[in-house]
Design a protein around this motif. Structure first.
Motif, PDB file in Angstrom:
ATOM      1  N   PRO A 117       2.289  -9.632 -10.594  1.00  0.00           N
ATOM      2  CA  PRO A 117       1.490  -9.886  -9.390  1.00  0.00           C
ATOM      3  C   PRO A 117       1.509  -8.708  -8.418  1.00  0.00           C
ATOM      4  CG  PRO A 117       3.365 -11.398  -9.510  1.00  0.00           C
ATOM      5  CD  PRO A 117       3.309 -10.659 -10.795  1.00  0.00           C
ATOM      6  N   GLY A 118       2.605  -7.971  -8.375  1.00  0.00           N
ATOM      7  CA  GLY A 118       2.668  -6.797  -7.506  1.00  0.00           C
ATOM      8  C   GLY A 118       1.671  -5.728  -7.910  1.00  0.00           C
ATOM      9  N   GLU A 119       1.498  -5.547  -9.221  1.00  0.00           N
ATOM     10  CA  GLU A 119       0.511  -4.579  -9.700  1.00  0.00           C
ATOM     11  C   GLU A 119      -0.886  -5.006  -9.290  1.00  0.00           C
ATOM     12  OE1 GLU A 119      -1.371  -2.771 -13.832  1.00  0.00           O
ATOM     13  OE2 GLU A 119       0.453  -3.979 -13.947  1.00  0.00           O
ATOM     14  N   MET A 120      -1.172  -6.282  -9.401  1.00  0.00           N
ATOM     15  CA  MET A 120      -2.490  -6.779  -9.021  1.00  0.00           C
ATOM     16  C   MET A 120      -2.749  -6.540  -7.533  1.00  0.00           C
ATOM     17  SD  MET A 120      -4.198 -10.501  -9.574  1.00  0.00           S
ATOM     18  CE  MET A 120      -4.331 -10.251 -11.315  1.00  0.00           C
ATOM     19  N   ILE A 121      -1.756  -6.815  -6.719  1.00  0.00           N
ATOM     20  CA  ILE A 121      -1.899  -6.596  -5.279  1.00  0.00           C
ATOM     21  C   ILE A 121      -2.116  -5.110  -4.998  1.00  0.00           C
ATOM     22  CG2 ILE A 121      -0.702  -6.714  -3.052  1.00  0.00           C
ATOM     23  CD1 ILE A 121       0.831  -9.187  -4.318  1.00  0.00           C
ATOM     24  N   ARG A 122      -1.297  -4.271  -5.616  1.00  0.00           N
ATOM     25  CA  ARG A 122      -1.345  -2.817  -5.400  1.00  0.00           C
ATOM     26  C   ARG A 122      -2.652  -2.200  -5.893  1.00  0.00           C
ATOM     27  NH1 ARG A 122       2.618  -1.460  -8.720  1.00  0.00           N
ATOM     28  NH2 ARG A 122       1.235  -0.709 -10.354  1.00  0.00           N
ATOM     29  N   GLU A 123      -3.113  -2.628  -7.070  1.00  0.00           N
ATOM     30  CA  GLU A 123      -4.273  -1.990  -7.688  1.00  0.00           C
ATOM     31  C   GLU A 123      -5.611  -2.618  -7.316  1.00  0.00           C
ATOM     32  OE1 GLU A 123      -4.034   0.818  -9.451  1.00  0.00           O
ATOM     33  OE2 GLU A 123      -1.855   0.814  -9.190  1.00  0.00           O
ATOM     34  N   GLU A 124      -5.606  -3.908  -7.012  1.00  0.00           N
ATOM     35  CA  GLU A 124      -6.861  -4.609  -6.746  1.00  0.00           C
ATOM     36  C   GLU A 124      -7.074  -4.934  -5.263  1.00  0.00           C
ATOM     37  OE1 GLU A 124      -9.143  -5.228  -9.138  1.00  0.00           O
ATOM     38  OE2 GLU A 124      -7.861  -4.355 -10.682  1.00  0.00           O
ATOM     39  N   TYR A 125      -6.122  -5.592  -4.678  1.00  0.00           N
ATOM     40  CA  TYR A 125      -6.312  -6.103  -3.322  1.00  0.00           C
ATOM     41  C   TYR A 125      -6.131  -5.048  -2.236  1.00  0.00           C
ATOM     42  CZ  TYR A 125      -6.559 -10.815  -5.207  1.00  0.00           C
ATOM     43  OH  TYR A 125      -6.941 -11.933  -5.887  1.00  0.00           O
ATOM     44  N   MET A 126      -5.062  -4.284  -2.305  1.00  0.00           N
ATOM     45  CA  MET A 126      -4.795  -3.313  -1.240  1.00  0.00           C
ATOM     46  C   MET A 126      -5.909  -2.270  -1.114  1.00  0.00           C
ATOM     47  SD  MET A 126      -0.648  -3.034  -1.562  1.00  0.00           S
ATOM     48  CE  MET A 126      -0.439  -1.883  -0.208  1.00  0.00           C
TER      49      MET A 126
ATOM     50  N   VAL B 288       1.163  -1.023   2.751  1.00  0.00           N
ATOM     51  CA  VAL B 288       2.297  -1.954   2.651  1.00  0.00           C
ATOM     52  C   VAL B 288       2.606  -2.518   4.033  1.00  0.00           C
ATOM     53  CG1 VAL B 288       4.781  -2.059   2.214  1.00  0.00           C
ATOM     54  CG2 VAL B 288       3.280  -0.951   0.561  1.00  0.00           C
ATOM     55  N   ARG B 289       2.587  -1.646   5.015  1.00  0.00           N
ATOM     56  CA  ARG B 289       2.862  -2.086   6.388  1.00  0.00           C
ATOM     57  C   ARG B 289       1.845  -3.116   6.884  1.00  0.00           C
ATOM     58  NH1 ARG B 289       3.427   2.492  10.805  1.00  0.00           N
ATOM     59  NH2 ARG B 289       3.317   1.336  12.723  1.00  0.00           N
TER      60      ARG B 289
ATOM     61  N   ARG C 150       8.449  -5.078   5.516  1.00  0.00           N
ATOM     62  CA  ARG C 150       7.822  -4.044   4.695  1.00  0.00           C
ATOM     63  C   ARG C 150       8.581  -3.870   3.392  1.00  0.00           C
ATOM     64  NH1 ARG C 150       7.435   1.476   6.962  1.00  0.00           N
ATOM     65  NH2 ARG C 150       9.589   0.990   7.361  1.00  0.00           N
ATOM     66  N   GLN C 151       9.895  -4.008   3.456  1.00  0.00           N
ATOM     67  CA  GLN C 151      10.710  -3.856   2.253  1.00  0.00           C
ATOM     68  C   GLN C 151      10.337  -4.904   1.204  1.00  0.00           C
ATOM     69  OE1 GLN C 151      14.949  -4.060   2.867  1.00  0.00           O
ATOM     70  NE2 GLN C 151      15.393  -3.774   0.703  1.00  0.00           N
ATOM     71  N   SER C 152      10.131  -6.133   1.640  1.00  0.00           N
ATOM     72  CA  SER C 152       9.748  -7.198   0.700  1.00  0.00           C
ATOM     73  C   SER C 152       8.431  -6.879   0.005  1.00  0.00           C
ATOM     74  CB  SER C 152       9.606  -8.533   1.432  1.00  0.00           C
ATOM     75  OG  SER C 152      10.831  -8.963   1.930  1.00  0.00           O
ATOM     76  N   VAL C 153       7.457  -6.455   0.775  1.00  0.00           N
ATOM     77  CA  VAL C 153       6.150  -6.131   0.202  1.00  0.00           C
ATOM     78  C   VAL C 153       6.258  -4.902  -0.694  1.00  0.00           C
ATOM     79  CG1 VAL C 153       3.778  -5.425   0.722  1.00  0.00           C
ATOM     80  CG2 VAL C 153       4.866  -7.225   2.077  1.00  0.00           C
ATOM     81  N   ASN C 154       6.963  -3.883  -0.226  1.00  0.00           N
ATOM     82  CA  ASN C 154       7.114  -2.658  -1.005  1.00  0.00           C
ATOM     83  C   ASN C 154       7.755  -2.940  -2.356  1.00  0.00           C
ATOM     84  OD1 ASN C 154       6.887   0.293  -1.129  1.00  0.00           O
ATOM     85  ND2 ASN C 154       9.119   0.218  -1.188  1.00  0.00           N
ATOM     86  N   GLU C 155       8.816  -3.728  -2.366  1.00  0.00           N
ATOM     87  CA  GLU C 155       9.490  -4.047  -3.625  1.00  0.00           C
ATOM     88  C   GLU C 155       8.593  -4.872  -4.539  1.00  0.00           C
ATOM     89  OE1 GLU C 155      13.242  -5.791  -2.589  1.00  0.00           O
ATOM     90  OE2 GLU C 155      14.071  -3.856  -1.971  1.00  0.00           O
ATOM     91  N   LEU C 156       7.805  -5.763  -3.971  1.00  0.00           N
ATOM     92  CA  LEU C 156       6.888  -6.572  -4.779  1.00  0.00           C
ATOM     93  C   LEU C 156       5.797  -5.702  -5.396  1.00  0.00           C
ATOM     94  CD1 LEU C 156       5.861  -9.312  -5.821  1.00  0.00           C
ATOM     95  CD2 LEU C 156       4.594  -9.527  -3.672  1.00  0.00           C
ATOM     96  N   VAL C 157       5.136  -4.879  -4.585  1.00  0.00           N
ATOM     97  CA  VAL C 157       4.014  -4.100  -5.115  1.00  0.00           C
ATOM     98  C   VAL C 157       4.464  -2.994  -6.061  1.00  0.00           C
ATOM     99  CG1 VAL C 157       2.501  -4.640  -3.168  1.00  0.00           C
ATOM    100  CG2 VAL C 157       3.797  -2.507  -3.149  1.00  0.00           C
ATOM    101  N   HIS C 158       5.745  -2.623  -6.021  1.00  0.00           N
ATOM    102  CA  HIS C 158       6.267  -1.652  -6.976  1.00  0.00           C
ATOM    103  C   HIS C 158       7.028  -2.329  -8.114  1.00  0.00           C
ATOM    104  CE1 HIS C 158       5.320   1.081  -3.625  1.00  0.00           C
ATOM    105  NE2 HIS C 158       4.918   1.826  -4.635  1.00  0.00           N
TER     106      HIS C 158
END
Length: 100
Positions: A13-22, A29-30, A40-48
């Protein structure tokens, strides 16, 4: 989903957020962290892909981007099953199914 027939790891799901949604919404991330009320740490760790998607985060993503929390969690579940099946493949092969 039958992960035994897949030849590649399911999309995290982090890849989808990083590649599609963001990129589509022009979010950093912020920005994402602020909009969802998380660190920010939670989001950063999820998207990576260093953190699994939690039920709390699935609810927040559902509220922000739409879709059901279950659909977000299914993405994570598919990754978890894939990872576990590869990590435990040797042990799983030794288990014999019971018959009635």
């Amino acid at each position: 989903m039958n992960t035994k027939t897949m030849t590649r790891r399911p999309t995290h799901p982090g890849e989808m957020i990083r590649e599609e949604y963001m990129p589509d919404y022009g979010l950093s991330v912020r920005d994402l962290a602020e909009m969802m009320g998380v660190s920010r740490q939670s989001v950063n760790e999820l998207v990576h892909e260093r953190r699994a998607l939690s039920t709390d985060m699935a609810l927040r993503l559902s509220a922000l981007f739409g879709g059901s929390p279950e659909s977000w969690l299914n993405l994570q579940r598919n990754v978890d099953i894939w990872d576990a099946s590869h990590r435990l493949s040797g042990e799983i092969k030794l288990i014999r199914q019971l018959s009635a």
